[in-house]
Design a protein around this motif. Structure first.
Motif, PDB file in Angstrom:
ATOM      1  N   UNK A 168      62.407  18.113  19.814  1.00 56.00           N
ATOM      2  CA  UNK A 168      62.727  17.655  21.177  1.00 56.00           C
ATOM      3  C   UNK A 168      64.176  18.019  21.467  1.00 56.00           C
ATOM      4  N   UNK A 169      64.488  18.271  22.722  1.00 55.01           N
ATOM      5  CA  UNK A 169      65.837  18.757  23.031  1.00 55.01           C
ATOM      6  C   UNK A 169      66.062  20.137  22.425  1.00 55.01           C
ATOM      7  N   UNK A 170      64.960  20.847  22.204  1.00 54.76           N
ATOM      8  CA  UNK A 170      65.003  22.146  21.518  1.00 54.76           C
ATOM      9  C   UNK A 170      65.638  23.250  22.337  1.00 54.76           C
ATOM     10  N   UNK A 171      65.855  22.986  23.626  1.00 58.57           N
ATOM     11  CA  UNK A 171      66.536  23.995  24.452  1.00 58.57           C
ATOM     12  C   UNK A 171      68.043  23.848  24.408  1.00 58.57           C
ATOM     13  N   UNK A 185      61.748  20.572  25.788  1.00 61.44           N
ATOM     14  CA  UNK A 185      63.001  20.164  26.442  1.00 61.44           C
ATOM     15  C   UNK A 185      62.694  19.767  27.883  1.00 61.44           C
ATOM     16  N   UNK A 186      63.540  18.903  28.431  1.00 55.04           N
ATOM     17  CA  UNK A 186      63.376  18.519  29.836  1.00 55.04           C
ATOM     18  C   UNK A 186      63.577  19.736  30.733  1.00 55.04           C
ATOM     19  N   UNK A 187      64.348  20.688  30.245  1.00 52.65           N
ATOM     20  CA  UNK A 187      64.502  21.962  30.953  1.00 52.65           C
ATOM     21  C   UNK A 187      63.573  22.998  30.325  1.00 52.65           C
ATOM     22  N   UNK A 188      62.489  23.325  31.045  1.00 54.68           N
ATOM     23  CA  UNK A 188      61.551  24.323  30.521  1.00 54.68           C
ATOM     24  C   UNK A 188      62.254  25.663  30.350  1.00 54.68           C
ATOM     25  N   UNK A 189      63.160  25.987  31.278  1.00 51.91           N
ATOM     26  CA  UNK A 189      63.863  27.276  31.212  1.00 51.91           C
ATOM     27  C   UNK A 189      64.644  27.399  29.900  1.00 51.91           C
ATOM     28  N   UNK A 190      65.326  26.318  29.507  1.00 52.91           N
ATOM     29  CA  UNK A 190      66.102  26.352  28.262  1.00 52.91           C
ATOM     30  C   UNK A 190      65.184  26.463  27.046  1.00 52.91           C
ATOM     31  N   UNK A 225      62.359  37.734  17.517  1.00 51.37           N
ATOM     32  CA  UNK A 225      62.721  37.898  16.102  1.00 51.37           C
ATOM     33  C   UNK A 225      61.477  37.802  15.205  1.00 51.37           C
ATOM     34  N   UNK A 226      60.293  37.912  15.853  1.00 50.27           N
ATOM     35  CA  UNK A 226      59.005  37.897  15.145  1.00 50.27           C
ATOM     36  C   UNK A 226      58.654  36.542  14.548  1.00 50.27           C
ATOM     37  N   UNK A 227      59.236  35.470  15.104  1.00 45.09           N
ATOM     38  CA  UNK A 227      58.861  34.121  14.672  1.00 45.09           C
ATOM     39  C   UNK A 227      57.779  33.560  15.565  1.00 45.09           C
ATOM     40  N   UNK A 228      57.336  32.336  15.236  1.00 46.88           N
ATOM     41  CA  UNK A 228      56.269  31.681  16.020  1.00 46.88           C
ATOM     42  C   UNK A 228      56.852  30.474  16.755  1.00 46.88           C
ATOM     43  N   UNK A 229      56.755  30.503  18.097  1.00 43.91           N
ATOM     44  CA  UNK A 229      57.267  29.373  18.894  1.00 43.91           C
ATOM     45  C   UNK A 229      56.532  29.286  20.217  1.00 43.91           C
ATOM     46  N   UNK A 230      56.405  28.062  20.709  1.00 42.86           N
ATOM     47  CA  UNK A 230      55.862  27.814  22.048  1.00 42.86           C
ATOM     48  C   UNK A 230      56.848  26.894  22.758  1.00 42.86           C
ATOM     49  N   UNK A 231      57.142  27.202  24.028  1.00 39.46           N
ATOM     50  CA  UNK A 231      58.044  26.352  24.805  1.00 39.46           C
ATOM     51  C   UNK A 231      57.224  25.348  25.601  1.00 39.46           C
ATOM     52  N   UNK A 232      57.806  24.159  25.786  1.00 41.48           N
ATOM     53  CA  UNK A 232      57.103  23.127  26.551  1.00 41.48           C
ATOM     54  C   UNK A 232      58.112  22.264  27.305  1.00 41.48           C
ATOM     55  N   UNK A 233      57.774  21.942  28.573  1.00 43.72           N
ATOM     56  CA  UNK A 233      58.574  20.978  29.329  1.00 43.72           C
ATOM     57  C   UNK A 233      58.203  19.585  28.838  1.00 43.72           C
ATOM     58  N   UNK A 234      59.220  18.813  28.506  1.00 47.10           N
ATOM     59  CA  UNK A 234      58.964  17.456  27.994  1.00 47.10           C
ATOM     60  C   UNK A 234      60.124  16.550  28.396  1.00 47.10           C
ATOM     61  N   UNK A 235      59.801  15.439  29.041  1.00 43.41           N
ATOM     62  CA  UNK A 235      60.823  14.427  29.295  1.00 43.41           C
ATOM     63  C   UNK A 235      60.568  13.298  28.308  1.00 43.41           C
ATOM     64  N   UNK A 236      61.444  13.163  27.335  1.00 37.13           N
ATOM     65  CA  UNK A 236      61.188  12.164  26.282  1.00 37.13           C
ATOM     66  C   UNK A 236      61.236  10.737  26.812  1.00 37.13           C
ATOM     67  N   UNK A 237      61.749  10.567  28.037  1.00 39.24           N
ATOM     68  CA  UNK A 237      61.776   9.230  28.644  1.00 39.24           C
ATOM     69  C   UNK A 237      60.403   8.825  29.171  1.00 39.24           C
ATOM     70  N   UNK A 238      59.472   9.768  29.205  1.00 42.00           N
ATOM     71  CA  UNK A 238      58.119   9.477  29.702  1.00 42.00           C
ATOM     72  C   UNK A 238      57.181   9.321  28.486  1.00 42.00           C
ATOM     73  N   UNK A 239      56.675   8.121  28.257  1.00 45.31           N
ATOM     74  CA  UNK A 239      55.867   7.873  27.052  1.00 45.31           C
ATOM     75  C   UNK A 239      54.702   8.860  26.891  1.00 45.31           C
ATOM     76  N   UNK A 240      54.021   9.189  28.005  1.00 41.43           N
ATOM     77  CA  UNK A 240      52.878  10.124  27.909  1.00 41.43           C
ATOM     78  C   UNK A 240      53.339  11.496  27.408  1.00 41.43           C
ATOM     79  N   UNK A 241      54.550  11.883  27.797  1.00 47.21           N
ATOM     80  CA  UNK A 241      55.075  13.179  27.365  1.00 47.21           C
ATOM     81  C   UNK A 241      55.297  13.211  25.855  1.00 47.21           C
TER      82      UNK A 241
END
Ligand SMILES: NC(=O)c1ccc[n+]([C@@H]2O[C@H](COP(=O)([O-])OP(=O)(O)OC[C@H]3O[C@@H](n4cnc5c(N)ncnc54)[C@H](O)[C@@H]3O)[C@@H](O)[C@H]2O)c1
Length: 265
Positions: A14-17, A39-44, A55-71
């Motif tokens: 979380x806060x990965x951006x 991260x709350x900022x999908x762009x970041x 760099x040939x690694x494995x990653x997926x980006x996701x918008x997430x607001x940690x203040x929202x329990x469902x998120x």
């Protein structure tokens, strides 16, 4: 031949951006982990995930607001959906809280700090545990702060939430050791990121003014925090749980001496 430290790991950061979260995500991927960069900022988050993929690694980006329990719940499930399991949770996201004593700080700021810096880590851990248990174990890393270990002038919300995060981490360690799940906090000192240097006007000025408060004479770097996080996520720290890894350049050790010096003088 040396194997990668995090081969087979699937991490939610979380806060990965952000600067420290991004450094952790990139370094985890270099060490063989698959990473959900949230991260709350999908762009970041996309920027970091894009770097990892290039760099040939494995990653997926996701918008997430940690203040929202469902998120918090859905982001854990998204990591499992993307990569088949969850072995590693790194809670990095933190709110920016204005400075002020309890009279100056609004209830809204106090509550936001509690929600983002503390409750979110409770929630992500809550939803991660069944997946980690199903894997036979896992590692939780909560990014706290050296300021969670001392009284800090005009920063009651930030420092209290970080102190509580260190305590939450110990409780997670106690409750889940039998499931093979380790939980440790990592407490950075002042790190050369926008968050901690912006109030000084420039990073150079922050180095000049804040660097000497550390025994090593400088601010820390995000990559140095990422190295600590790799250690905590990997089997290299297999006998470590319920602990706080203090990566503060000697700030706390030195601060005591400075306080003493000011009393003596
Ligand atoms: N920089 C330092 O000197 C320092 C020192 C001690 C501890 N820390 C801790 O390290 C962590 C990262 O700090 P940083 O300097 O990289 O800051 P940063 O601002 O670069 O990173 C924080 C990230 O969290 C994201 N975020 C904020 N609110 C969010 C929310 N509600 N949901 C999801 N994401 C959210 C931000 O968009 C940002 O990308 C924080 O937990 C901070 O408290 C930093």
């Amino acid at each position: 031949m040396k194997s990668l430290a995090l081969e087979g790991c699937v991490a939610l950061v979380t806060g990965g951006g952000g600067e420290i979260g991004g450094a952790i995500a990139r370094r985890f991927a270099m060490e063989g982990a698959s990473v959900l960069v949230a991260d709350i900022s999908l762009a970041k988050a996309q920027l970091v995930a894009g770097d990892i993929e290039r760099a040939c690694g494995r990653a997926v980006a996701r918008a997430m607001d940690v203040a929202v329990p469902e998120d918090c719940a859905e982001s854990v499930e998204a990591a499992v959906a993307a990569f088949g399991k969850l072995t590693t949770l790194v809670n990095v996201a933190a709110a920016v809280t204005p400075n002020g004593n309890v009279e100056e700080l609004s209830l809204e700021d106090w509550t936001k700090a509690l929600t983002v810096n503390l409750t979110a880590s409770f929630l992500t851990a809550k939803h991660a545990m069944p997946h980690m248990r199903a894997n036979g174990g896992g590692s939780i890393i909560n990014i706290a702060s050296q300021l969670g270990q001392i009284g800090v002038m005009r920063r009651p919300a930030y420092s209290t939430t970080k102190a509580a995060l260190i305590q939450l981490t110990k409780c997670l360690a106690v409750d889940y050791a039998r499931d093979g799940i380790r939980a440790n906090s990592l407490s950075p000192g002042s790190i050369n990121t926008e968050r901690s240097t912006s109030s000084w006007g420039s990073r150079e000025e922050a180095q000049r003014m804040r660097g000497p408060a550390h025994l090593l004479g400088r601010l820390g770097e995000a990559d140095e925090m990422a190295a600590g996080a790799v250690f905590l996520a990997s089997d290299e720290s297999s006998f470590m749980t319920g602990a706080d890894l203090l990566l503060d350049g000697g700030y706390l050790a030195f601060k005591g001496e400075m306080a003493l010096a000011s009393v003596r003088s």
